[in-house]
Design a protein around this motif. Structure first.
Motif: not given
Length: 257
Positions: A201, A67, A36, A89
């Motif tokens: 995600f 990603l 992530t 993130e």
């Protein structure tokens, strides 16, 4: 392979979770699973290529990795050393103006994002450094000078935490509603800050959670069900893309990391 981890300074900790120094004295291959985190790399020795055997492509010495949904095989030449920056993130936008979703599934040279003379200066200092502490300090100073005034998007940080808490099993429409934002506006802000759509995600979070708990499952059907899959064929396809192996082959290994 030798890997050392270093925590960032107080200034960088809201944006970066760790610095990693990876060295390969004799050369090696390493299959990297999707994560992530957006990664930035600075190579101070050797060469690295990516791809299946016979299809390897050399990677740039300084790069930003977005990603991705699939694993990739990395080949480290003898004497290779890298300093990796693992962003939190939503942390990378403080350093780059380009929306992060444009880097999804790519490994781009930093020359595309930062003036070449600044990169060359860091590379020169890294080659002259005598130890890994010095190398991390060089990269850290580069990042401190590059940081903008933008703070992490708290709404997106909240969304990321909710997705992780739910192990990726969330409904994006409901998540947006709980944050009092339209789904369209939420998805645009999310992919710009995180580097993937909320759905992409969530899929990464879901499969990484499954891998972390894979030895605990008694069957592939159970693993697929607990990961939120109701079609085992779809689960096996996603699993193979994510790990480079079938679930059966993966399960036979003592550990995946």
């Amino acid at each position: 392979m030798n890997m050392e981890s270093y925590l960032p300074s107080v200034i960088l900790s809201p944006y970066i979770s760790a610095f990693l120094v990876i060295e390969s004295k004799d050369g090696m291959e390493n299959r990297v699973m999707p994560d992530t985190a957006v990664m930035m790399s600075f190579r101070f020795g050797g060469k690295v290529a990516a791809g299946e055997p016979g299809e390897e492509t050399g990677l740039p010495a300084t790069a930003l990795t977005g990603l991705r949904r699939t694993s990739r095989l990395l080949h480290y030449a003898p004497g290779t050393g890298n300093v990796l920056v693992k962003f939190r993130e939503g942390g990378a936008p403080a350093f780059f103006k380009t929306p992060l979703h444009e880097f999804f599934g790519t490994h781009e040279s930093l020359d595309q994002l930062v003036q070449r003379h600044k990169i060359a200066e860091v590379e020169e200092k890294l080659h002259e450094a005598k130890n890994n502490l010095q190398r991390v300090a060089i990269v850290e100073q580069f990042l401190i000078t590059a940081i903008s005034s933008r703070q992490p998007d708290l709404l997106i940080s909240n969304a990321v935490q909710q997705i992780k808490t739910a192990a990726g099993s969330v409904k994006i429409k409901s998540l947006a509603a709980s944050l009092y934002i339209s789904q369209d506006a939420f998805e645009k802000r999310f992919r710009r800050s995180v580097g993937a759509t909320p759905k992409q995600f969530s899929a990464i979070v879901r499969l990484r959670h499954l891998l972390d708990h894979f030895p605990e499952t008694e069957s592939l059907t159970e693993a697929a069900y607990e990961a939120g899959y109701y079609d085992q064929a779809h689960f096996i396809k996603d699993f193979r893309a994510f790990t480079g192996q079938t679930p059966q082959a993966f399960l036979r290994q003592a550990a995946w990391w």
